[in-house]
Design a protein around this motif. Structure first.
Motif, short mmCIF file in Angstrom:
data_model
loop_
_atom_site.label_atom_id
_atom_site.label_comp_id
_atom_site.label_asym_id
_atom_site.label_seq_id
_atom_site.Cartn_x
_atom_site.Cartn_y
_atom_site.Cartn_z
N THR A 78 17.01 10.85 -4.19
CA THR A 78 15.95 11.19 -3.25
C THR A 78 14.80 10.21 -3.42
O THR A 78 14.27 10.05 -4.52
CB THR A 78 15.44 12.62 -3.48
N LEU A 79 14.45 9.53 -2.34
CA LEU A 79 13.32 8.61 -2.34
C LEU A 79 12.20 9.20 -1.51
O LEU A 79 12.41 9.64 -0.38
CB LEU A 79 13.74 7.24 -1.80
N LYS A 80 11.01 9.24 -2.08
CA LYS A 80 9.85 9.84 -1.42
C LYS A 80 8.84 8.74 -1.12
O LYS A 80 8.51 7.92 -1.99
CB LYS A 80 9.23 10.91 -2.30
N VAL A 81 8.33 8.73 0.12
CA VAL A 81 7.42 7.68 0.58
C VAL A 81 6.03 8.27 0.79
O VAL A 81 5.87 9.30 1.45
CB VAL A 81 7.92 7.06 1.91
N SER A 82 5.02 7.60 0.24
CA SER A 82 3.63 8.02 0.45
C SER A 82 2.77 6.78 0.67
O SER A 82 3.16 5.66 0.31
CB SER A 82 3.10 8.82 -0.73
N LYS A 83 1.60 6.98 1.28
CA LYS A 83 0.65 5.90 1.49
C LYS A 83 -0.75 6.43 1.27
O LYS A 83 -1.12 7.48 1.82
CB LYS A 83 0.78 5.33 2.91
N ASP A 84 -1.50 5.72 0.44
CA ASP A 84 -2.86 6.14 0.08
C ASP A 84 -2.88 7.57 -0.44
O ASP A 84 -3.78 8.36 -0.16
CB ASP A 84 -3.79 6.02 1.30
N GLY A 85 -1.85 7.92 -1.19
CA GLY A 85 -1.77 9.23 -1.80
C GLY A 85 -1.30 10.35 -0.88
O GLY A 85 -1.20 11.51 -1.31
N LYS A 86 -0.98 10.04 0.37
CA LYS A 86 -0.55 11.07 1.32
C LYS A 86 0.90 10.85 1.71
O LYS A 86 1.34 9.71 1.92
CB LYS A 86 -1.43 11.03 2.58
N GLY A 94 0.79 -1.23 0.00
CA GLY A 94 0.00 0.00 0.00
C GLY A 94 0.83 1.28 0.00
O GLY A 94 0.27 2.38 -0.06
N TYR A 95 2.14 1.16 0.07
CA TYR A 95 3.03 2.32 0.03
C TYR A 95 3.51 2.53 -1.41
O TYR A 95 3.75 1.56 -2.14
CB TYR A 95 4.24 2.12 0.93
N THR A 96 3.67 3.77 -1.79
CA THR A 96 4.25 4.12 -3.08
C THR A 96 5.56 4.86 -2.83
O THR A 96 5.61 5.82 -2.06
CB THR A 96 3.31 5.01 -3.90
N LEU A 97 6.62 4.39 -3.48
CA LEU A 97 7.92 5.03 -3.34
C LEU A 97 8.40 5.48 -4.71
O LEU A 97 8.33 4.72 -5.68
CB LEU A 97 8.93 4.08 -2.71
N THR A 98 8.86 6.71 -4.79
CA THR A 98 9.38 7.24 -6.04
C THR A 98 10.83 7.65 -5.85
O THR A 98 11.24 8.09 -4.77
CB THR A 98 8.57 8.46 -6.52
N LEU A 99 11.61 7.49 -6.91
CA LEU A 99 13.04 7.76 -6.86
C LEU A 99 13.37 8.88 -7.83
O LEU A 99 12.98 8.84 -9.00
CB LEU A 99 13.81 6.49 -7.21
N ASP A 100 14.11 9.88 -7.35
CA ASP A 100 14.53 10.99 -8.19
C ASP A 100 16.04 11.12 -8.10
O ASP A 100 16.62 11.02 -7.01
CB ASP A 100 13.87 12.29 -7.73
N GLY A 101 16.69 11.36 -9.23
CA GLY A 101 18.14 11.50 -9.27
C GLY A 101 18.74 10.56 -10.29
O GLY A 101 18.08 9.65 -10.80
N GLU A 102 20.01 10.79 -10.60
CA GLU A 102 20.72 9.98 -11.59
C GLU A 102 21.98 9.40 -10.97
O GLU A 102 22.61 10.02 -10.11
CB GLU A 102 21.09 10.82 -12.82
N LEU A 103 22.37 8.22 -11.43
CA LEU A 103 23.64 7.62 -11.04
C LEU A 103 24.70 8.02 -12.06
O LEU A 103 24.54 7.75 -13.26
CB LEU A 103 23.52 6.10 -10.98
N THR A 104 25.76 8.65 -11.59
CA THR A 104 26.86 9.06 -12.47
C THR A 104 28.11 8.28 -12.07
O THR A 104 28.60 8.44 -10.95
CB THR A 104 27.13 10.56 -12.34
N PRO A 105 28.63 7.42 -12.96
CA PRO A 105 29.80 6.62 -12.60
C PRO A 105 30.97 7.47 -12.12
O PRO A 105 31.31 8.49 -12.73
CB PRO A 105 30.14 5.90 -13.92
N GLY A 106 31.56 7.06 -11.01
CA GLY A 106 32.74 7.73 -10.48
C GLY A 106 32.47 9.00 -9.72
O GLY A 106 33.41 9.65 -9.26
N GLN A 107 31.21 9.38 -9.56
CA GLN A 107 30.88 10.61 -8.85
C GLN A 107 29.82 10.33 -7.79
O GLN A 107 29.00 9.42 -7.94
CB GLN A 107 30.35 11.68 -9.81
#
Length: 326
Positions: free
Chosen positions: A213-221, A195-208
């Motif tokens: 950022t991971l954002k956690v929500s439940k039932d839209g809140k 019932g939880y929704t997790l979204t991931l923002d950001g990029e993986l850059t090799p060597g850097q």
């Protein structure tokens, strides 16, 4: 052909036969057989940038070009599984970590609330378990472990011996039975779990150092009351596809530091060693239960796939357009 040449050809033939036998079909073999390390041709792990709240293994990683988890032995320490596992059967999985003197290690530093973290994943990266075994006075660790399906698994022991630096050792666990490896899950930035929704923002850059950022929500809140787990609001493990190079990171900040909030965002700084696909597994705790969300994320640009070479068109003379036929 002389005797040395014949012998060399015979040994090479055996290597090809046995190498091919590992690709598909039925897994049969002892638990804990070391993985065939194919990482020699991979890009080495770059030295991580130290950041407050994470990267506790920075000093150790800086000493070696080999990413964590690819070796069963390092700096005199060896990961030794002692238990055979059958598919679908709960097992008291036992193992030791032996030190430079060849004896089981009994002194460990507490890191992230535990003396040792055991991570077990299938080699196709479709399953993930983060376990915390208990150690007996003789240095034998044990934990209940169930591997549901036959196949090849990788176990990682993440620890720091007393007076030493942090290490991550890895070994293969082979579960007998017919199996077919699954394709790596598609690149994904959203995960659903209980019932939880997790979204991931950001990029993986090799060597850097890369901010994720991971954002956690439940039932839209938004969830703003995450509970500490292992001394943080989230615990992230990243594994490189194919060879399963291990990258263990923690979020920026910590509970009770006066600045880190209990959600909905958890910020990580991860540094991956090379271009490629990675699987990310996030453990988080809410309402008294730890849950795991998984993502697939690419790092850097993939090499272009060359166009297939056209097949020469036979001519009436029986030769291809290039003038040769063999």
């Amino acid at each position: 052909m002389n005797t040395a040449t014949k012998l060399g050809s015979y040994v090479l033939g055996l290597a090809v036969v046995f190498g091919g036998a590992l690709g598909v079909g039925k897994v049969v073999g002892p638990v804990g057989a070391p993985a065939a390390e194919d990482h020699a041709a991979m890009t080495p792990m770059a030295t991580p940038t130290a950041t407050a709240g994470h990267g506790e293994h920075t000093a150790e990683q800086a000493k070696s070009d080999t990413p964590g988890g690819l070796q069963v032995s390092e700096n005199g320490y060896t990961f030794n599984p002692l238990t055979t596992i059958k598919a679908g059967e709960p097992t008291d999985f036992r193992f030791t970590v032996t030190g430079p003197d060849g004896k089981p290690v009994t002194g460990y530093q507490v890191e992230h609330d535990k003396k040792l973290h055991l991570i077990v994943v299938s080699r196709d990266l479709g399953s993930f378990q983060h376990l915390h075994p208990e150690m007996a006075p003789d240095g034998i660790w044990s934990v209940k472990l169930t591997l549901e399906a036959p196949g090849a698994y990788r176990a990682f022991a993440d620890f720091a011996p007393t007076g030493g630096s942090g290490l991550t050792l890895g070994t293969d666990l082979l579960v007998d039975g017919d199996y077919a490896p699954r394709a790596l899950p598609e690149v994904s930035r959203t995960a659903e779990v209980d019932g939880y929704t997790l979204t991931l923002d950001g990029e993986l850059t090799p060597g850097q150092s890369s901010r994720l950022t991971l954002k956690v929500s439940k039932d839209g809140k938004p969830v703003t009351d995450l509970q500490p787990y292992l001394g943080a609001y989230g615990h992230l493990v990243a594994l490189r596809a194919r060879d399963l190079a291990y990258l263990h990171v923690h979020p920026d900040g910590e509970p009770g530091d006066g600045t880190t909030t209990a959600g909905p965002e958890i910020v990580f700084y991860a540094q991956v060693p090379s271009v490629g696909d990675y699987r990310l597994f996030l453990d988080f705790q809410h309402d008294g239960k730890v849950r795991t969300a998984d993502f697939t994320l690419g790092a850097g640009e993939r090499p272009a796939i060359p166009a297939p070479t056209p097949t020469p068109t036979p001519t009436s003379s029986g030769h291809g357009d290039d003038g040769h036929s063999h």
